[in-house]
Design a protein around this motif. Structure first.
Motif, PDB file in Angstrom:
ATOM      1  N   GLN A  72      46.689  32.173  37.367  1.00 37.40           N
ATOM      2  CA  GLN A  72      45.342  31.850  37.826  1.00 37.40           C
ATOM      3  C   GLN A  72      44.884  30.509  37.240  1.00 37.40           C
ATOM      4  O   GLN A  72      44.281  29.686  37.942  1.00 37.40           O
ATOM      5  CB  GLN A  72      44.357  32.942  37.426  1.00 37.40           C
ATOM      6  N   TYR A  96      44.140  33.622  51.744  1.00 39.36           N
ATOM      7  CA  TYR A  96      44.106  34.921  51.058  1.00 39.36           C
ATOM      8  C   TYR A  96      44.696  34.808  49.660  1.00 39.36           C
ATOM      9  O   TYR A  96      44.194  35.427  48.704  1.00 39.36           O
ATOM     10  CB  TYR A  96      44.862  35.963  51.879  1.00 39.36           C
ATOM     11  N   VAL A 106      42.014  33.563  47.504  1.00 34.61           N
ATOM     12  CA  VAL A 106      41.012  34.598  47.255  1.00 34.61           C
ATOM     13  C   VAL A 106      41.503  35.583  46.191  1.00 34.61           C
ATOM     14  O   VAL A 106      40.746  35.988  45.294  1.00 34.61           O
ATOM     15  CB  VAL A 106      40.666  35.358  48.556  1.00 34.61           C
ATOM     16  N   LEU A 107      42.762  35.965  46.254  1.00 35.92           N
ATOM     17  CA  LEU A 107      43.314  36.903  45.276  1.00 35.92           C
ATOM     18  C   LEU A 107      43.221  36.351  43.859  1.00 35.92           C
ATOM     19  O   LEU A 107      42.858  37.069  42.920  1.00 35.92           O
ATOM     20  CB  LEU A 107      44.769  37.234  45.623  1.00 35.92           C
ATOM     21  N   ALA A 111      41.156  33.945  42.854  1.00 31.87           N
ATOM     22  CA  ALA A 111      39.738  33.769  42.521  1.00 31.87           C
ATOM     23  C   ALA A 111      39.098  35.096  42.124  1.00 31.87           C
ATOM     24  O   ALA A 111      38.116  35.117  41.372  1.00 31.87           O
ATOM     25  CB  ALA A 111      39.000  33.159  43.708  1.00 31.87           C
ATOM     26  N   SER A 112      39.654  36.200  42.606  1.00 29.05           N
ATOM     27  CA  SER A 112      39.094  37.528  42.348  1.00 29.05           C
ATOM     28  C   SER A 112      39.934  38.312  41.343  1.00 29.05           C
ATOM     29  O   SER A 112      39.783  39.531  41.222  1.00 29.05           O
ATOM     30  CB  SER A 112      39.016  38.316  43.662  1.00 29.05           C
ATOM     31  N   GLN A 113      40.801  37.638  40.611  1.00 29.03           N
ATOM     32  CA  GLN A 113      41.721  38.318  39.693  1.00 29.03           C
ATOM     33  C   GLN A 113      40.974  39.067  38.599  1.00 29.03           C
ATOM     34  O   GLN A 113      40.122  38.501  37.919  1.00 29.03           O
ATOM     35  CB  GLN A 113      42.660  37.297  39.046  1.00 29.03           C
ATOM     36  N   PRO A 114      41.280  40.361  38.411  1.00 29.53           N
ATOM     37  CA  PRO A 114      40.674  41.119  37.307  1.00 29.53           C
ATOM     38  C   PRO A 114      41.364  40.770  35.992  1.00 29.53           C
ATOM     39  O   PRO A 114      42.305  39.973  35.965  1.00 29.53           O
ATOM     40  CB  PRO A 114      40.952  42.569  37.703  1.00 29.53           C
ATOM     41  N   ARG A 127      40.577  47.777  47.851  1.00 26.87           N
ATOM     42  CA  ARG A 127      40.111  46.533  47.242  1.00 26.87           C
ATOM     43  C   ARG A 127      40.754  45.327  47.921  1.00 26.87           C
ATOM     44  O   ARG A 127      40.093  44.314  48.195  1.00 26.87           O
ATOM     45  CB  ARG A 127      40.435  46.530  45.745  1.00 26.87           C
ATOM     46  N   GLU A 163      39.136  44.848  51.191  1.00 32.39           N
ATOM     47  CA  GLU A 163      37.800  44.293  50.968  1.00 32.39           C
ATOM     48  C   GLU A 163      37.875  42.779  50.757  1.00 32.39           C
ATOM     49  O   GLU A 163      37.074  42.014  51.317  1.00 32.39           O
ATOM     50  CB  GLU A 163      37.164  44.965  49.756  1.00 32.39           C
ATOM     51  N   LEU A 164      38.830  42.341  49.963  1.00 36.87           N
ATOM     52  CA  LEU A 164      38.992  40.909  49.701  1.00 36.87           C
ATOM     53  C   LEU A 164      39.404  40.155  50.963  1.00 36.87           C
ATOM     54  O   LEU A 164      39.086  38.966  51.112  1.00 36.87           O
ATOM     55  CB  LEU A 164      40.021  40.687  48.592  1.00 36.87           C
ATOM     56  N   LYS A 166      36.922  38.174  52.956  1.00 33.21           N
ATOM     57  CA  LYS A 166      36.514  36.828  52.570  1.00 33.21           C
ATOM     58  C   LYS A 166      37.268  35.758  53.350  1.00 33.21           C
ATOM     59  O   LYS A 166      36.956  34.565  53.241  1.00 33.21           O
ATOM     60  CB  LYS A 166      36.748  36.623  51.064  1.00 33.21           C
TER      61      LYS A 166
END
Length: 257
Positions: A104, A161, A164-165, A167-170, A182, A185-186, A189
């Motif tokens: 990331q 995508y 996005v993955l 940017a949304s990394q936990p 999940r 859902e992503l 975007k």
């Protein structure tokens, strides 16, 4: 002042100086570990500092079906997802894990430059998806996310995508990407991605076998960790002087011939 008192004070000062030096050394070691963890997910170090180890003996591969490559995948065994024009003079090969925080960090730093160069036709990026962290921290988030990214490739939406993955990394220890809901859902975007075909691909794990095959290729390649970034075959991520600006200069120089 007596000689005994002078010796006592001198000894106290010496002890204090020694303790200060020890503290400086400890602080330096701590800073080194923190910087190392933020730069790369290196194999062999503890996961508690955000770095993962290749653990072939404990790699928990799923019982995936055949290796179904996503649409447009290229290279040996069709394991590379290409972004950019085929005729670009420079090729960047990237091995990534969607759960890897260092991956990331690389994406955040280099993404604008990579987009600029690929959009201009000067650079071609070949993405290889792996599930390194699944095998070390447990869970299936790396696999599930990689499969979903391959499903996005089927829809012609991989790059958006993919971004996005990351940017949304936990957090690395949070296996949130293991949830298909999940991932779907992503997909919302990315314009036009959340379709019945995409949902079916994600839920069925259509490309699970392909992801596992890509991961095996990563291990067989003897790479040191994720991300592994090769510019025309040369590992540039090991070069601590490399920057997005320097990468751009190299690519543009090659493009000019």
């Amino acid at each position: 002042m007596s000689e005994k008192n002078r010796d006592g004070k001198r000894t106290a000062r010496e002890r204090l100086a020694v303790e200060r030096e020890k503290q400086k050394a400890a602080d330096k070691r701590r800073r080194t570990l923190i910087v190392g963890a933020s730069i790369v997910c290196v194999l062999g170090l503890a996961a508690v500092i955000g770095v993962v180890a290749a653990n072939a003996g404990k790699d928990k591969s799923t019982k995936a079906g055949p290796a179904v490559a996503p649409s447009g995948a290229q290279g040996k065994d069709s394991l590379a997802i290409p972004v950019g024009k085929d005729g670009a003079k420079s090729t960047l090969t990237v091995w990534e894990d969607f759960r890897c925080p260092a991956c990331q960090a690389f994406e955040v730093a280099y993404r604008p430059t990579l987009h600029e160069l690929t959009d201009a036709g000067k650079l071609r990026v070949e993405y290889h998806l792996v599930r390194l962290i699944d095998g070390n921290l447990g869970g299936t988030g790396s696999l599930r996310a990689a499969n979903a990214a391959a499903c996005a490739q089927d829809a012609g939406k991989f790059r958006d995508y993919h971004d996005v993955l990351f940017a949304s990394q936990p957090k690395e220890t949070d296996d949130a990407l293991a949830g298909n809901d999940r991932l779907i859902e992503l997909a919302g975007k990315v314009k036009g991605l959340d379709t019945p075909a995409f949902r079916k691909c994600v839920q069925n794990g259509t490309h699970d076998g392909w992801v596992d095959k890509s991961h095996q290729a990563f291990k067989s390649g003897g790479f040191g960790g994720t991300p592994t970034v090769l510019l025309d075959g040369k590992n540039i991520y090991e070069d601590r002087t490399m920057t997005p600006a320097k990468l751009k200069q190299r690519v543009e120089a090659a493009d000019r011939g």
